[in-house]
Design an enzyme around this catalytic site. Sequence first.
Site, short mmCIF file in Angstrom:
data_model
loop_
_atom_site.label_atom_id
_atom_site.label_comp_id
_atom_site.label_asym_id
_atom_site.label_seq_id
_atom_site.Cartn_x
_atom_site.Cartn_y
_atom_site.Cartn_z
CG MET A 32 -1.89 -1.21 1.17
SD MET A 32 -3.45 -0.94 2.02
CE MET A 32 -2.90 -0.60 3.66
N GLY A 33 2.16 1.08 -0.35
CA GLY A 33 3.06 2.23 -0.48
C GLY A 33 3.59 2.73 0.85
CG LEU A 35 7.32 1.39 -0.84
CD1 LEU A 35 8.09 1.07 -2.11
CD2 LEU A 35 6.34 0.28 -0.50
CG HIS A 36 8.28 0.40 6.31
ND1 HIS A 36 8.58 -0.94 6.31
CD2 HIS A 36 6.95 0.49 6.57
CE1 HIS A 36 7.49 -1.64 6.59
NE2 HIS A 36 6.48 -0.80 6.74
N GLY A 38 10.99 -2.59 5.84
CA GLY A 38 10.30 -3.89 5.81
C GLY A 38 9.86 -4.24 4.39
CG HIS A 39 6.90 -1.90 2.36
ND1 HIS A 39 6.75 -0.78 3.13
CD2 HIS A 39 5.68 -2.51 2.33
CE1 HIS A 39 5.49 -0.70 3.55
NE2 HIS A 39 4.83 -1.73 3.09
N GLY A 151 5.13 -10.15 4.47
CA GLY A 151 5.86 -10.08 5.73
C GLY A 151 5.14 -10.83 6.84
#
Length: 286
Positions: A32-33, A35-36, A38-39, A151
Amino acid sequence: MGLIVVSAAADVRRVLDGLRRRGQRIGFVPTMGNLHAGHLRLVQEARRHADAVAVSIYVNPLQFGRNEDFDAYPRTPEQDRQALEALGVELLFLPGEREIYPRGLEATTRVEVPGVGEILCGAFRPGHFRGVATVVARLFHLVQPDVALFGKKDYQQLLIIRLMVADLGLPVEIVDVETVREPDGLALSSRNRYLSAEERLRAPRLYAALRAARQRLLAGGGVEATEAAALQELSAAGLRPDYVGVRRQHDLGAPQAGDRRLVILAAAWLGRTRLIDNLEIELPVN
Ligand code: PAF
């Protein structure tokens, strides 16, 4: 090949069919954008499982409840595009609502995984997992990936997607990726940015409560006593828990005698922010 950004499903198919014709295996990371790390870990992992990587960014209205944060959900498209380009991602899919819900949000067919979709987070967010399963099924249909990555932070979501893929016989391999944490243990989430400075200091208490629960279970503490102690710890730390649940890893059912592979899941509010986290545990053989 640089990053190709498309919004139409026909363009996704054109680009990915070209890659497939060259024998490339397609890895897919739906997001869902905002982005951190983790993504970005999911994207890096996708590269290990595939020759070409496609990422989608779509803030899916169907998985938000009426009073939830759909409008406020952070949207950082340019920053996201740059991060994906830096990682060498081949395709970024930015669908509009009509690509995902061709007959409109209310009318288009939905996908539901009953049972496991209605417990834990599903009980507190009715319809949430129907929204997730629906959008992921639709994205899988449009992208037709060989492998898709999710994740473990969203543990229940991951199980629901695995069940949906099995039930519908979708030809996609699901790979799970470990949760990425801040140095103080807080699981990375786009929603962490809602936390005030003071809340951010208290947020790691969620993971601390899960670790304490794991210790308690390993020391022979019962499931109910462990859940109660964790709820108490979260409340004492100023969080408002929705639930703490000790469940079986494979189906999120209540543990039965002899079950050893468990997971402790929790959701708690800190001010206006809802945090979720989980921790797997393997009990020793007696
Ligand atoms: O985990 C998320 O970001 C979302 O639930 C997903 C899987 C992209 C579906 O909208």
